[in-house]
Design an enzyme around this catalytic site. Structure first.
Site, PDB file in Angstrom:
ATOM      1  N   ARG A   1      -8.289   0.690  10.126  1.00 39.95           N
ATOM      2  CA  ARG A   1      -8.365  -0.691  10.156  1.00 39.95           C
ATOM      3  C   ARG A   1      -9.198  -1.167  10.784  1.00 39.95           C
ATOM      4  O   ARG A   1      -8.543  -2.732  11.560  1.00 39.95           O
ATOM      5  CB  ARG A   1      -7.123  -0.526  11.007  1.00 39.95           C
ATOM      6  CG  ARG A   1      -5.350  -0.903  10.515  1.00 39.95           C
ATOM      7  CD  ARG A   1      -4.046  -0.453  11.659  1.00 39.95           C
ATOM      8  NE  ARG A   1      -3.115  -0.762  10.629  1.00 39.95           N
ATOM      9  CZ  ARG A   1      -2.386  -0.676  10.493  1.00 39.95           C
ATOM     10  NH1 ARG A   1      -1.834   0.657   9.657  1.00 39.95           N
ATOM     11  NH2 ARG A   1      -1.046  -1.727   9.896  1.00 39.95           N
TER      12      ARG A   1
ATOM     13  N   ARG B   1      11.630  -6.404   4.552  1.00 40.44           N
ATOM     14  CA  ARG B   1      12.164  -4.775   4.480  1.00 40.44           C
ATOM     15  C   ARG B   1      12.948  -4.361   5.114  1.00 40.44           C
ATOM     16  O   ARG B   1      13.737  -4.888   6.408  1.00 40.44           O
ATOM     17  CB  ARG B   1      10.046  -4.369   4.935  1.00 40.44           C
ATOM     18  CG  ARG B   1       9.903  -3.283   4.618  1.00 40.44           C
ATOM     19  CD  ARG B   1       8.388  -2.764   4.532  1.00 40.44           C
ATOM     20  NE  ARG B   1       7.751  -2.662   5.409  1.00 40.44           N
ATOM     21  CZ  ARG B   1       6.717  -2.628   5.954  1.00 40.44           C
ATOM     22  NH1 ARG B   1       5.603  -2.620   4.744  1.00 40.44           N
ATOM     23  NH2 ARG B   1       5.675  -2.642   7.025  1.00 40.44           N
TER      24      ARG B   1
ATOM     25  N   LYS C   1       0.766  -1.137   0.057  1.00 39.32           N
ATOM     26  CA  LYS C   1       0.280  -0.099   0.176  1.00 39.32           C
ATOM     27  C   LYS C   1       1.113   1.433   0.016  1.00 39.32           C
ATOM     28  O   LYS C   1       0.553   2.044  -1.059  1.00 39.32           O
ATOM     29  CB  LYS C   1      -0.939  -0.116   1.287  1.00 39.32           C
ATOM     30  CG  LYS C   1      -1.968  -1.564   1.249  1.00 39.32           C
ATOM     31  CD  LYS C   1      -2.936  -0.943   2.550  1.00 39.32           C
ATOM     32  CE  LYS C   1      -2.557  -0.996   4.272  1.00 39.32           C
ATOM     33  NZ  LYS C   1      -1.215  -2.159   4.293  1.00 39.32           N
TER      34      LYS C   1
ATOM     35  N   ARG D   1      12.548  -2.239  10.512  1.00 29.83           N
ATOM     36  CA  ARG D   1      11.219  -1.450  11.467  1.00 29.83           C
ATOM     37  C   ARG D   1      11.030  -2.976  12.620  1.00 29.83           C
ATOM     38  O   ARG D   1      10.946  -3.989  12.425  1.00 29.83           O
ATOM     39  CB  ARG D   1       9.968  -1.338  10.908  1.00 29.83           C
ATOM     40  CG  ARG D   1       9.835  -0.521  10.676  1.00 29.83           C
ATOM     41  CD  ARG D   1       8.751   0.103   8.966  1.00 29.83           C
ATOM     42  NE  ARG D   1       7.276  -0.482  10.000  1.00 29.83           N
ATOM     43  CZ  ARG D   1       6.076  -0.761   8.877  1.00 29.83           C
ATOM     44  NH1 ARG D   1       6.413  -0.271   7.941  1.00 29.83           N
ATOM     45  NH2 ARG D   1       4.881  -0.808   9.804  1.00 29.83           N
TER      46      ARG D   1
HETATM   47  P1  AMP Z   1       2.274   0.652   9.477  1.00 26.37           P
HETATM   48  O1  AMP Z   1       2.683   1.535   8.731  1.00 26.37           O
HETATM   49  O2  AMP Z   1       0.153   0.467   8.753  1.00 26.37           O
HETATM   50  O3  AMP Z   1       2.241  -0.898   9.130  1.00 26.37           O
HETATM   51  O4  AMP Z   1       1.780   1.213  10.617  1.00 26.37           O
HETATM   52  C1  AMP Z   1       2.147   0.406  12.291  1.00 26.37           C
HETATM   53  C2  AMP Z   1       1.625   0.611  13.284  1.00 26.37           C
HETATM   54  O5  AMP Z   1       1.383   1.839  13.186  1.00 26.37           O
HETATM   55  C3  AMP Z   1       0.378  -0.339  12.932  1.00 26.37           C
HETATM   56  O6  AMP Z   1       1.016  -1.952  13.395  1.00 26.37           O
HETATM   57  C4  AMP Z   1      -0.286  -0.300  14.326  1.00 26.37           C
HETATM   58  O7  AMP Z   1       0.403   0.112  15.262  1.00 26.37           O
HETATM   59  C5  AMP Z   1      -0.544   1.828  14.599  1.00 26.37           C
HETATM   60  N1  AMP Z   1      -0.749   1.397  13.592  1.00 26.37           N
HETATM   61  C6  AMP Z   1      -1.678   2.385  11.851  1.00 26.37           C
HETATM   62  N2  AMP Z   1      -2.748   2.716  11.407  1.00 26.37           N
HETATM   63  C7  AMP Z   1      -2.908   2.706  12.431  1.00 26.37           C
HETATM   64  C8  AMP Z   1      -4.597   2.774  12.854  1.00 26.37           C
HETATM   65  N3  AMP Z   1      -5.650   2.670  11.029  1.00 26.37           N
HETATM   66  N4  AMP Z   1      -5.448   1.996  13.841  1.00 26.37           N
HETATM   67  C9  AMP Z   1      -4.332   1.854  14.729  1.00 26.37           C
HETATM   68  N5  AMP Z   1      -3.225   1.294  15.278  1.00 26.37           N
HETATM   69  C10 AMP Z   1      -2.021   1.934  14.123  1.00 26.37           C
END
Ligand code: AMP
Length: 207
Positions: free
Chosen positions: A88, A122, A13, A155
């Site tokens: 989410r 990654r 994404k 990460r």
């Molecule tokens: P991502 O970079 O989208 O994989 O997000 C990394 C982390 O940020 C996730 O594993 C959650 O801990 C937090 N996070 C990102 N977006 C959300 C969301 N919409 N709701 C809750 N936690 C989020």
């Protein structure tokens, strides 16, 4: 165009959003990037969510919803935006529906084995968030960002335990959003198991 990118972690994404934001000339809003930037800058929000992100859990809805509400109220969002990683959960999707009307929800479809391969290999530039993969998209110089030359990092939530947890969270909390948006007639499915340039072509065709 107001778009939501939906799909498991590692579906690509973020990679596709970087191309789409140039093409459609709208901002890319990644809630994960917003949280990571708060963590890096040691803001109050950052301190609150640091452990949650490291474990692969979800930040509470109230906190996330507030952050997105403020972000999409900014002037650069008036012609549209790409939401990457939000909503989410169902309560987040309900809150989004109250904030604005969404034009399309793109569901990135990738088999789970592929997701695990993508996440575990990654690497990321810590200052720009630019993404690489040790096999599928390696940097020019091993371990270094192509533009800034900084050391790439893995990460904390791309380590194995956190990956497993993130995928469980996806299955139980985020996947139900596919049906939620299908019922609203907004879902566009794209096969995201191919290379990024092809995924991007499919996205354009789907929209
Ligand atoms: P991502 O970079 O989208 O994989 O997000 C990394 C982390 O940020 C996730 O594993 C959650 O801990 C937090 N996070 C990102 N977006 C959300 C969301 N919409 N709701 C809750 N936690 C989020």
């Amino acid at each position: 165009m107001k778009m939501v990118f939906l799909g498991p972690p590692g579906a690509g994404k973020g990679t596709i959003a970087v191309r789409a934001k140039e093409f459609f000339n709208i901002p890319h809003i990644s809630t994960g990037d917003l949280f990571r930037s708060n963590i890096k800058n040691e803001t109050q929000l950052g301190l609150k969510v640091k452990e949650i992100l490291a474990s692969g859990g979800l930040v509470p809805d109230s906190v996330t919803i507030e952050m997105v509400k403020n972000r999409i109220a900014e002037p650069d969002c008036k012609n549209g935006f790409i939401l990457d990683g939000f909503p989410r959960t169902i309560p987040q999707a309900d809150a989004l529906a109250e904030m604005t009307d969404i034009d399309a929800v793109v569901n990135f479809v990738v088999p789970m084995e592929e997701v695990v391969k993508r996440l575990s290999g990654r690497r990321m530039c810590p200052s720009t968030g630019r993404l690489y993969h040790i096999v599928f998209n390696p940097p020019k110089v091993e371990g270094k960002d192509d533009e800034t030359g900084e050391d790439l990092i893995q990460r904390p939530d791309d380590k194995e335990d956190a990956i497993v947890h993130r995928l469980e969270v996806y299955e139980s909390q985020t996947k139900p959003l596919i049906d939620y948006y299908r019922k609203k007639g907004l879902i566009k499915e794209i096969d995201a198991s191919v290379k990024p340039s092809d995924v991007f072509e499919r996205l354009k065709a789907a929209l």
